[in-house]
Design a protein around this motif. Structure first.
Motif, PDB file in Angstrom:
ATOM      1  N   LEU A 238       0.843  -1.201   0.000  1.00 46.50           N
ATOM      2  CA  LEU A 238       0.000   0.000   0.000  1.00 46.50           C
ATOM      3  C   LEU A 238       0.877   1.249   0.000  1.00 46.50           C
ATOM      4  O   LEU A 238       0.598   2.216  -0.715  1.00 46.50           O
ATOM      5  N   ILE A 239       1.939   1.220   0.794  1.00 46.67           N
ATOM      6  CA  ILE A 239       2.860   2.369   0.822  1.00 46.67           C
ATOM      7  C   ILE A 239       3.487   2.563  -0.566  1.00 46.67           C
ATOM      8  O   ILE A 239       3.600   3.687  -1.060  1.00 46.67           O
ATOM      9  N   GLU A 240       3.842   1.470  -1.197  1.00 44.59           N
ATOM     10  CA  GLU A 240       4.432   1.570  -2.538  1.00 44.59           C
ATOM     11  C   GLU A 240       3.430   2.162  -3.535  1.00 44.59           C
ATOM     12  O   GLU A 240       3.789   2.998  -4.371  1.00 44.59           O
ATOM     13  N   LEU A 241       2.190   1.789  -3.412  1.00 45.50           N
ATOM     14  CA  LEU A 241       1.162   2.370  -4.285  1.00 45.50           C
ATOM     15  C   LEU A 241       1.010   3.870  -4.024  1.00 45.50           C
ATOM     16  O   LEU A 241       0.812   4.654  -4.957  1.00 45.50           O
ATOM     17  N   LEU A 302      -4.782 -14.484  -3.458  1.00 45.83           N
ATOM     18  CA  LEU A 302      -6.222 -14.567  -3.744  1.00 45.83           C
ATOM     19  C   LEU A 302      -7.040 -14.807  -2.474  1.00 45.83           C
ATOM     20  O   LEU A 302      -8.122 -14.251  -2.302  1.00 45.83           O
ATOM     21  N   THR A 303      -6.501 -15.650  -1.586  1.00 48.21           N
ATOM     22  CA  THR A 303      -7.192 -15.907  -0.319  1.00 48.21           C
ATOM     23  C   THR A 303      -7.362 -14.599   0.456  1.00 48.21           C
ATOM     24  O   THR A 303      -8.431 -14.287   0.961  1.00 48.21           O
ATOM     25  N   GLN A 304      -6.270 -13.823   0.529  1.00 44.33           N
ATOM     26  CA  GLN A 304      -6.340 -12.563   1.261  1.00 44.33           C
ATOM     27  C   GLN A 304      -7.256 -11.573   0.543  1.00 44.33           C
ATOM     28  O   GLN A 304      -7.972 -10.803   1.165  1.00 44.33           O
ATOM     29  N   ARG A 305      -7.219 -11.608  -0.788  1.00 45.93           N
ATOM     30  CA  ARG A 305      -8.067 -10.712  -1.557  1.00 45.93           C
ATOM     31  C   ARG A 305      -9.550 -11.003  -1.303  1.00 45.93           C
ATOM     32  O   ARG A 305     -10.352 -10.085  -1.110  1.00 45.93           O
ATOM     33  N   ALA A 306      -9.909 -12.295  -1.285  1.00 42.64           N
ATOM     34  CA  ALA A 306     -11.309 -12.680  -1.055  1.00 42.64           C
ATOM     35  C   ALA A 306     -11.794 -12.169   0.295  1.00 42.64           C
ATOM     36  O   ALA A 306     -12.944 -11.797   0.467  1.00 42.64           O
ATOM     37  N   VAL A 307     -10.863 -12.122   1.267  1.00 47.85           N
ATOM     38  CA  VAL A 307     -11.248 -11.715   2.618  1.00 47.85           C
ATOM     39  C   VAL A 307     -11.238 -10.196   2.777  1.00 47.85           C
ATOM     40  O   VAL A 307     -12.158  -9.611   3.347  1.00 47.85           O
ATOM     41  N   ASP A 322      -6.437  -4.565  -8.506  1.00 49.88           N
ATOM     42  CA  ASP A 322      -5.620  -5.488  -9.304  1.00 49.88           C
ATOM     43  C   ASP A 322      -4.137  -5.200  -9.111  1.00 49.88           C
ATOM     44  O   ASP A 322      -3.333  -6.103  -8.883  1.00 49.88           O
ATOM     45  N   GLU A 323      -3.794  -3.900  -9.184  1.00 50.67           N
ATOM     46  CA  GLU A 323      -2.392  -3.502  -9.032  1.00 50.67           C
ATOM     47  C   GLU A 323      -1.868  -3.916  -7.657  1.00 50.67           C
ATOM     48  O   GLU A 323      -0.769  -4.462  -7.529  1.00 50.67           O
ATOM     49  N   LEU A 324      -2.692  -3.681  -6.635  1.00 50.96           N
ATOM     50  CA  LEU A 324      -2.279  -4.002  -5.263  1.00 50.96           C
ATOM     51  C   LEU A 324      -1.992  -5.489  -5.103  1.00 50.96           C
ATOM     52  O   LEU A 324      -0.937  -5.880  -4.595  1.00 50.96           O
TER      53      LEU A 324
END
Lengths: 359, 359
Positions: A238-241, A302-307, A322-324
């Motif tokens: 997130l910091i990089e984004l 993907l697991t973390q994304r779903a949550v 998507d970028e994250l």
């Protein structure tokens, strides 16, 4: 602000339905112990003397399935068998199962995937499980798996830049910064207290509650060893984004994951403070390694994304997701964080009985 | 094939939530009569002797709101007042309300629009109301408004080109072709019988059921006067689309609206055949004209679209829906069909009590 986001809905590539294998492992592992618990601890003689025509079960934090259906199936089968064996076939009650989750949960997907061969009447109940969701004395069995790590709300001091508990540049607590850890822990204890108070009203005396709680191991001496490298890594992304100009760096300061991982001793202490429940069993579950944190970076991401996607979207905007998560996958690979023995996630099983209260 | 389609979901321009004013008129009109019915016919002394801690209400065919919330509010308030007046404030039970509709109903929208100030615990129950959806003796009040005109399935002979009941080139029955009318009527009687049999199991003895049923007036001598010009017009539009080459004309032959409008005498006869219920009241509702079939062609077209689009889409494909309903709006205007006194839609209110059965 209460945390209102639910798991990713639908049945697509990024859905919780398709990315909840780890949580499924916990459910699989808990099957046997839940069946045992029902055999040993459910007093159906007493329940049926109060004329139970319908045996009511609720799953708190059901998400979209399929894990919830597996857990419910286990409970229904075990209760049915107990009635058949100890009373008689004709005394087996009908079952009504309530699937509870936040209002933003994708109940349409849940309902569409209800097992057609189910032997129970199904209902969905939208609303936070930190509040009452059912009439008094209306449930005989409560279940909740991999949900009691969510805070109902982020403690204010975490976001307050004048507080020693300000969690600048981080999205998760760790043992390194005691004030942050304490703020999380305090909120957690408060939330669990609300959870147990609500369930105490809803469950009949003698009713059972099976919880599968995401935890960390009991700390040895102090809490400074507590650390979540994989969440810290998501924070780094997130910091990089922010550095790439996608959003302001202050946005990262004001974002924190509203999850807290208790440990068995702390969980036990919280439950014992509430005198409505007696602990019948508490133990760390040994989840077979096939279900464990997937060492494949893409799958883990993907697991973390779903949550967490709902939550992240709300705060940062959906255009960066998507970028994250691409960046996250890369960094997991680079740092080999999943092979880091420092992060130990585990789940603790608790079986509780609603006891009679004088007050 | 069972008819699985639900009202249009969401809250957009074509949604049922935004285009159900007529159905809302029925609910508004039924308010007073339901309150009266509860006052006069609900025997709470008897119900509370069987220790009612929770008063359970179900709305069958709830769709997405807001009409269902208004109806439920009326019922909850009337029951509450009766308990307060006849017993005492402290004897008022908690309320649990079940919103039932087909699995394809948009429950996410329904849940998101639940009134925040509601004084009941809410649950959604997915599944056809022509089957059991609740445990035995678990409901105290059942409600259903503007739903008991849907057939569970289209009778086969309607679609069979070798049958005298083949409904070629039409999408609705009329009194002109007796075989078609009879096939519809027979299926309707069968469906209602299933509905009452299921509800008889689910309602406690003494429980009430309030139904607002879309009907036509009692026919005078024979049934040949029964006609639905506005549905016939929709059929004409489909034929025109077939002529424009959008789909094969045979597609229209194989499509029929799975709705049947009973009339008070027929409805009464069906109910009386089922001996589990006693008719406490039956009367035609006088819906104030402001709620009546909207003479504005566009608005009327939208109302029909909100109700039938799912069904039409399934059969003809979603790409023709805009064209179809634009054409429909035009034709309504041209033919002034809404001013046609031949088509008389009305609703009939029925209040039933679940009576004790010896068998």
């Amino acid at each position: 602000m209460p945390t209102e986001s639910a798991m990713n809905g639908g049945i697509g590539t990024e859905s919780y339905a398709k990315n909840s294998r780890y949580q499924g492992g916990a459910v699989e592992t808990a099957k046997e112990i839940i069946t045992e618990g029902i055999n040993k601890n459910l007093d159906i003689e007493k329940l049926s003397s109060t004329s139970v025509d319908t045996f009511r079960i609720a799953d708190f934090g059901c998400s979209t399935g399929p894990n919830t259906f597996i857990a419910i199936q286990t409970i229904v089968e075990a209760v049915r068998k107990k009635f058949e064996t100890e009373l008689s076939d004709s005394r087996v009650p009908e079952f009504q199962v309530f699937f509870n989750d936040r209002t933003s949960n994708d109940f349409n997907t849940l309902f569409a995937s209800l097992p057609p061969e189910r032997k129970y009447y199904a209902a969905g109940v939208p609303g936070s499980f930190y509040e009452r969701q059912f009439p008094k004395d209306s449930l005989h069995f409560a279940h909740s798996s991999c949900t009691l790590n969510w805070l109902s709300v982020m403690p204010q001091e975490i976001l307050d830049n004048s507080s020693p508990a300000w969690n600048q540049g981080k999205i998760m607590y760790s043992g390194e910064k005691k004030e942050v850890l304490n703020a999380y822990a305090l909120q957690y204890a408060k939330d669990l207290d609300s959870f147990f108070k609500a369930r105490a009203q809803e469950l009949v005396c003698g009713g059972l509650m099976a919880l599968v709680v995401p935890t960390v191991p009991n700390p040895n001496h102090d809490l400074s060893s507590i650390t979540f490298p994989s969440y810290d890594l998501l924070g780094t992304c997130l910091i990089e984004l922010a550095e790439r100009g996608r959003f302001d760096a202050a946005k990262v300061d004001s974002f924190n994951l509203p999850v807290y991982y208790t440990y068995p001793n702390e969980l036990k202490a919280i439950i014992e403070k509430n005198q409505d429940f007696r602990i019948e069993r508490i133990e760390v579950l040994n989840i077979p390694s096939k279900h464990h944190t997937n060492p494949d970076p893409k799958a883990y991401s993907l697991t973390q994304r779903a949550v967490f996607e709902g939550l992240l979207q709300e705060h940062f905007g959906s255009e960066f997701m998507d970028e994250l998560f691409d960046l996250y996958t890369e960094k997991i690979e680079e740092t080999a964080v999943l092979l880091n023995p420092k992060e130990t996630s585990m789940v603790t099983f608790v079986l509780l009985k609603r006891v009679f209260r004088m007050t």
